[in-house]
Design an enzyme around this catalytic site. Structure first.
Site, mmCIF file in Angstrom:
data_model
loop_
_atom_site.group_PDB
_atom_site.id
_atom_site.type_symbol
_atom_site.label_atom_id
_atom_site.label_comp_id
_atom_site.label_asym_id
_atom_site.label_seq_id
_atom_site.Cartn_x
_atom_site.Cartn_y
_atom_site.Cartn_z
ATOM 1 N N HIS A 97 0.853 -1.196 0.000
ATOM 2 C CA HIS A 97 0.000 0.000 0.000
ATOM 3 C C HIS A 97 0.886 1.243 0.000
ATOM 4 O O HIS A 97 1.958 1.240 0.631
ATOM 5 C CB HIS A 97 -0.927 -0.006 1.219
ATOM 6 C CG HIS A 97 -2.012 1.026 1.086
ATOM 7 N ND1 HIS A 97 -1.779 2.359 1.318
ATOM 8 C CD2 HIS A 97 -3.312 0.917 0.701
ATOM 9 C CE1 HIS A 97 -2.907 3.038 1.092
ATOM 10 N NE2 HIS A 97 -3.854 2.174 0.709
ATOM 11 N N GLU A 166 -3.915 1.605 -7.255
ATOM 12 C CA GLU A 166 -4.370 2.738 -6.451
ATOM 13 C C GLU A 166 -3.512 3.967 -6.753
ATOM 14 O O GLU A 166 -2.427 4.130 -6.156
ATOM 15 C CB GLU A 166 -4.243 2.417 -4.963
ATOM 16 C CG GLU A 166 -5.109 1.276 -4.495
ATOM 17 C CD GLU A 166 -5.465 1.399 -3.019
ATOM 18 O OE1 GLU A 166 -6.654 1.416 -2.713
ATOM 19 O OE2 GLU A 166 -4.553 1.501 -2.180
HETATM 20 P P1 13P Z 1 -10.054 5.848 -0.052
HETATM 21 O O1 13P Z 1 -11.150 4.954 -0.605
HETATM 22 O O2 13P Z 1 -10.390 6.423 1.266
HETATM 23 O O3 13P Z 1 -9.646 6.862 -1.085
HETATM 24 O O4 13P Z 1 -8.774 4.923 0.207
HETATM 25 C C1 13P Z 1 -8.327 4.074 -0.788
HETATM 26 C C2 13P Z 1 -7.299 3.167 -0.228
HETATM 27 O O5 13P Z 1 -6.188 3.596 0.095
HETATM 28 C C3 13P Z 1 -7.648 1.764 -0.033
HETATM 29 O O6 13P Z 1 -6.536 0.982 0.202
#
Ligand code: 13P
Length: 249
Positions: A97, A166
């Site tokens: 992450h 992400e």
């Molecule tokens: P948000 O949905 O709060 O933008 O976060 C995304 C995230 O980092 C999930 O791992």
């Protein structure tokens, strides 16, 4: 199969099981669609055991948000190994992450984490994503390709790997990529995975970053997108359930 994964980050106390119970009840009743998706919640380490015990034989699966880069036991203060989370009932683990990359998880650490998680037969949700500067310079594909090829190896059991794309600029900002761009990026990720694993593969690719019940439906048009990693909107049962409902509406 679509994935709806809730990443709670640093949120939750034992009684937060109520939230997961409500989600679980919804999924159980959602006979029209519940065979089409998996709902997964990743609470902090402190809640893994409580949640996975309470949810035994139920529809919501439990995962961890991270693990240490050694397999079982060691003298690393504060560390939690893949073996330990497995014993607490985690079926999935998020690795890479951007929060953890920012705290020092580099490719070589991430490779060890993925290796040992897979060795313990935990499904790995491996996160990749570019930052705003990289996006503006049109380096997205280059960055993603490197993040994948520096960590993943052909010998890894691809059946236990899921990728979560992400973009860092999208996390917690309310901003999501243009659907046409996202579609191309997901295609690019799948193409890169084929190169790494040297043949057709069925590795799922999720999207994460500001997913909520008001924007989820747009993503439905990307047929090659296999699900979502949801932060903020996964912390109440209503928001999480509405995401699933609106996706299939
Ligand atoms: P948000 O949905 O709060 O933008 O976060 C995304 C995230 O980092 C999930 O791992």
């Amino acid at each position: 199969m679509r994935y709806f994964v809730g990443n709670w980050k640093m949120f939750g106390v034992p009684k937060s099981i109520n939230i997961v119970n409500k989600i679980n009840a919804f999924v159980n009743l959602d006979k029209k669609y519940n065979k089409k998706y998996k709902a997964i919640i990743t609470p902090p380490f402190t809640l893994l055991e409580t949640f996975s015990k309470a949810l035994k034989n139920k529809r919501v699966l439990i995962g961890a948000q991270n693990c240490f880069y050694k397999e079982k036991f060691s003298s690393d203060t504060g560390a939690i190994s893949p073996y330990m989370i497995k014993k607490l009932g985690a079926k999935y683990v998020i690795i890479g992450h951007s929060d953890n990359r920012a705290e020092g998880d580099n490719d070589s650490i991430l490779k060890k984490k993925v290796t040992f998680a897979l060795k313990n037969k935990i499904n790995v949700i491996f996160c990749i994503g570019e930052n705003k500067t990289q996006k503006n310079k049109k380096f997205t594909n280059k960055v993603l390709k490197k993040q994948l090829s520096n960590v993943l190896e052909k010998k890894f059991n691809k059946g236990n790997i899921i990728i979560a794309y992400e973009p860092i600029w999208s996390i917690g900002t309310g901003k999501i990529p243009k659907i046409s761009e996202l579609s191309k990026t997901i295609f690019f990720i799948k193409k890169s995975l084929k190169k790494i694993f040297k043949r057709n593969n069925s590795i799922k690719v999720l999207y994460g970053g500001s997913v909520d019940s008001t924007n989820i439906q747009q993503f439905n048009s990307i047929k090659i997108l296999d699900g979502f990693l949801i932060g903020g909107a996964s912390k109440t049962s209503k928001k999480f359930i509405d995401i699933i409902k609106n996706y299939y509406r």
